[in-house]
Scaffold this active site. Structure first.
Site, mmCIF file in Angstrom:
data_model
loop_
_atom_site.group_PDB
_atom_site.id
_atom_site.type_symbol
_atom_site.label_atom_id
_atom_site.label_comp_id
_atom_site.label_asym_id
_atom_site.label_seq_id
_atom_site.Cartn_x
_atom_site.Cartn_y
_atom_site.Cartn_z
ATOM 1 N N ARG A 119 0.853 -1.189 0.000
ATOM 2 C CA ARG A 119 0.000 0.000 0.000
ATOM 3 C C ARG A 119 0.887 1.237 0.000
ATOM 4 O O ARG A 119 1.893 1.302 0.718
ATOM 5 C CB ARG A 119 -0.908 0.022 1.249
ATOM 6 N N GLU A 168 -3.459 6.518 -2.256
ATOM 7 C CA GLU A 168 -4.359 5.556 -2.898
ATOM 8 C C GLU A 168 -5.352 4.942 -1.919
ATOM 9 O O GLU A 168 -5.999 3.953 -2.261
ATOM 10 C CB GLU A 168 -3.544 4.383 -3.459
ATOM 11 N N HIS A 194 -0.915 -0.054 -10.023
ATOM 12 C CA HIS A 194 -1.613 -0.992 -9.139
ATOM 13 C C HIS A 194 -2.132 -2.203 -9.929
ATOM 14 O O HIS A 194 -3.337 -2.485 -9.962
ATOM 15 C CB HIS A 194 -2.763 -0.291 -8.406
HETATM 16 P P1 NAI Z 1 -1.257 -11.278 5.012
HETATM 17 O O1 NAI Z 1 -2.264 -10.803 5.967
HETATM 18 O O2 NAI Z 1 -1.234 -12.726 4.625
HETATM 19 O O3 NAI Z 1 0.202 -10.902 5.556
HETATM 20 C C1 NAI Z 1 0.561 -9.655 6.043
HETATM 21 C C2 NAI Z 1 1.710 -9.851 7.028
HETATM 22 O O4 NAI Z 1 2.194 -8.547 7.390
HETATM 23 C C3 NAI Z 1 1.313 -10.556 8.323
HETATM 24 O O5 NAI Z 1 2.200 -11.626 8.575
HETATM 25 C C4 NAI Z 1 1.437 -9.456 9.390
HETATM 26 O O6 NAI Z 1 1.820 -9.963 10.655
HETATM 27 C C5 NAI Z 1 2.517 -8.587 8.772
HETATM 28 N N1 NAI Z 1 2.605 -7.224 9.303
HETATM 29 C C6 NAI Z 1 1.639 -6.433 9.835
HETATM 30 N N2 NAI Z 1 2.171 -5.246 10.217
HETATM 31 C C7 NAI Z 1 3.489 -5.294 9.924
HETATM 32 C C8 NAI Z 1 4.558 -4.396 10.084
HETATM 33 N N3 NAI Z 1 4.397 -3.192 10.639
HETATM 34 N N4 NAI Z 1 5.779 -4.767 9.654
HETATM 35 C C9 NAI Z 1 5.983 -5.991 9.113
HETATM 36 N N5 NAI Z 1 5.013 -6.892 8.944
HETATM 37 C C10 NAI Z 1 3.767 -6.550 9.342
HETATM 38 O O7 NAI Z 1 -1.422 -10.353 3.726
HETATM 39 P P2 NAI Z 1 -0.994 -10.667 2.234
HETATM 40 O O8 NAI Z 1 -2.088 -11.438 1.558
HETATM 41 O O9 NAI Z 1 0.363 -11.222 2.213
HETATM 42 O O10 NAI Z 1 -1.005 -9.200 1.597
HETATM 43 C C11 NAI Z 1 -0.115 -8.198 2.041
HETATM 44 C C12 NAI Z 1 -0.571 -6.850 1.511
HETATM 45 O O11 NAI Z 1 -0.397 -6.805 0.106
HETATM 46 C C13 NAI Z 1 -2.084 -6.578 1.693
HETATM 47 O O12 NAI Z 1 -2.331 -6.041 2.971
HETATM 48 C C14 NAI Z 1 -2.391 -5.606 0.609
HETATM 49 O O13 NAI Z 1 -2.250 -4.297 1.115
HETATM 50 C C15 NAI Z 1 -1.307 -5.847 -0.429
HETATM 51 N N6 NAI Z 1 -1.841 -6.360 -1.690
HETATM 52 C C16 NAI Z 1 -1.549 -5.661 -2.824
HETATM 53 C C17 NAI Z 1 -1.990 -6.099 -4.060
HETATM 54 C C18 NAI Z 1 -1.664 -5.348 -5.314
HETATM 55 O O14 NAI Z 1 -2.298 -5.604 -6.349
HETATM 56 N N7 NAI Z 1 -0.718 -4.442 -5.312
HETATM 57 C C19 NAI Z 1 -2.829 -7.322 -4.169
HETATM 58 C C20 NAI Z 1 -3.071 -7.993 -2.906
HETATM 59 C C21 NAI Z 1 -2.583 -7.522 -1.711
#
Ligand code: NAI
Length: 334
Positions: A231, A260, A299
């Site tokens: 993000r 965004e 994005h």
């Molecule tokens: P997830 O929920 O499986 O993993 C996120 C991880 O980040 C968790 O292990 C959590 O403990 C950790 N986390 C939380 N705060 C943190 C911090 N301050 N420092 C380090 N780690 C921290 O989520 P997933 O599926 O891996 O997605 C991650 C992010 O990717 C989503 O939140 C979304 O914003 C973004 N995303 C972007 C897309 C795109 O098209 N650009 C598509 C899908 C997701």
């Protein structure tokens, strides 16, 4: 069974018609709130996206409704409390694109490490000189993953294939993952200090606002790359611009930009209802576009044919399970 779909485009409509032959199907490009509900008053299942506000008023008009299948991860556009009272089940799409985002992460890393965008620019102008196009190997370099969730793990898996050393920072570490994905947890400071490539894969929360800022950009290795497919608001943009202008880091690969925040779900970008003009203005506003060691994509990390099919297929699998009265993973506990 009568099933009504909202916020559906023509391609999706064809795909659904093929999968649900023999059922009474209703399709609308519009949100449920803009449709004459008398057309679907006998609907037993409705499928919506996040711009449809499935509120009490809507639910009260759909007397035969058994299930709502949302083609999104979030369900905050549905009145879950009212659904519970009326014994209407809600189904969502929890995961659809971990590998898709991880692959795009490497597309950004490789574009920068091998100067693909610069080389492409030059060759389209008929310039085949190698000047300024020396890249660097990923093999033997350290990749720092911030956020070792589903996407972070896929990124680690790919990095292992490149023979990179992988370190990760996550405030909720799961030690059992270290062996499985061949990485080690470290503090954020150590990660920034030692990584040649830093990649963000954590959610945006108020706590994570400007997780990458003037202070910790200073810790990063000279020539290191910063990649963000998570993000935009995780990075303090003026500080990033400053670090790039002062050549304190080697480059940035950004699929998301600060400001965004109006995007909650990636699939929103595909919706008729998403204010795309605002995104264009935002991108035009960013000074980042002026650096040749910065690559920006609009994005699209989630945007692959397979990921889009996974969204639709998950919704259709849920619908088939509902029709057959079977349990399925997509059911949200309310
Ligand atoms: P997830 O929920 O499986 O993993 C996120 C991880 O980040 C968790 O292990 C959590 O403990 C950790 N986390 C939380 N705060 C943190 C911090 N301050 N420092 C380090 N780690 C921290 O989520 P997933 O599926 O891996 O997605 C991650 C992010 O990717 C989503 O939140 C979304 O914003 C973004 N995303 C972007 C897309 C795109 O098209 N650009 C598509 C899908 C997701």
């Amino acid at each position: 069974m009568k099933i009504a779909f909202f916020e559906i485009n023509d391609l999706e409509k064809k795909y659904i018609q093929n999968d649900l032959k023999g059922h009474k199907l209703f399709f609308s490009k519009e949100k449920i709130n803009e449709v004459d509900l008398s057309l679907i008053e006998n609907a037993e299942i409705i499928s919506v996206f996040i711009y449809s506000n499935v509120n009490k008023k809507i639910l009260s008009k759909l007397k035969k409704l058994k299930a709502i299948v949302t083609r999104s991860t979030g369900i905050d556009h549905i009145d879950a409390g009212a659904c519970k009272k009326k014994k209407i089940k809600i189904y969502n799409v929890p995961d659809y694109g971990q590998n898709t985002v991880a692959e795009h992460t490497f597309a950004l890393i490789l574009s920068l490490s091998r100067k693909i965008n610069k080389a492409y620019d030059q060759t389209t102008k008929g310039n085949f000189s190698l000047e300024n196009l020396e890249g660097f190997d990923l093999k033997g370099k350290t990749l720092g993953i911030i956020g070792m969730g589903s996407i972070g793990r896929h990124v680690a898996r790919i990095a292992n294939g490149f023979e990179m050393e992988v370190v990760a920072y996550d405030p909720f570490p799961n030690k059992s993952l270290e062996k499985k994905f061949n990485f080690r947890y470290t503090s954020l400071r150590e990660l920034l200090k030692n990584s040649d490539v830093v990649s963000l894969h954590c959610p945006y929360t108020k706590k994570n606002h400007h997780l990458i800022n003037a202070n910790n950009l200073k810790i990063m290795k000279k020539n290191s790359l910063l990649i963000n497919t998570a993000r935009g608001d995780l990075i303090d943009t003026p500080s990033l611009v400053k670090a790039l202008s002062e050549k304190r880091i080697g480059g940035a690969g950004l699929d998301v930009l600060e400001g965004e925040l109006l995007i909650k779900e990636e699939a929103e970008l595909l919706s008729l209802h998403f204010p795309k003009k605002k995104l264009e203005t935002l991108i035009e506003d960013h000074l980042l576009l002026t650096f040749d060691n910065v690559i920006i994509t609009p994005h699209i990390a989630f945007y692959s044919e397979e990921a889009l099919k996974r969204i639709l297929n998950t919704a259709l699998e849920d619908i088939q399970a509902i029709i057959k009265n079977k349990k399925c993973d997509g059911e949200v506990k309310i």
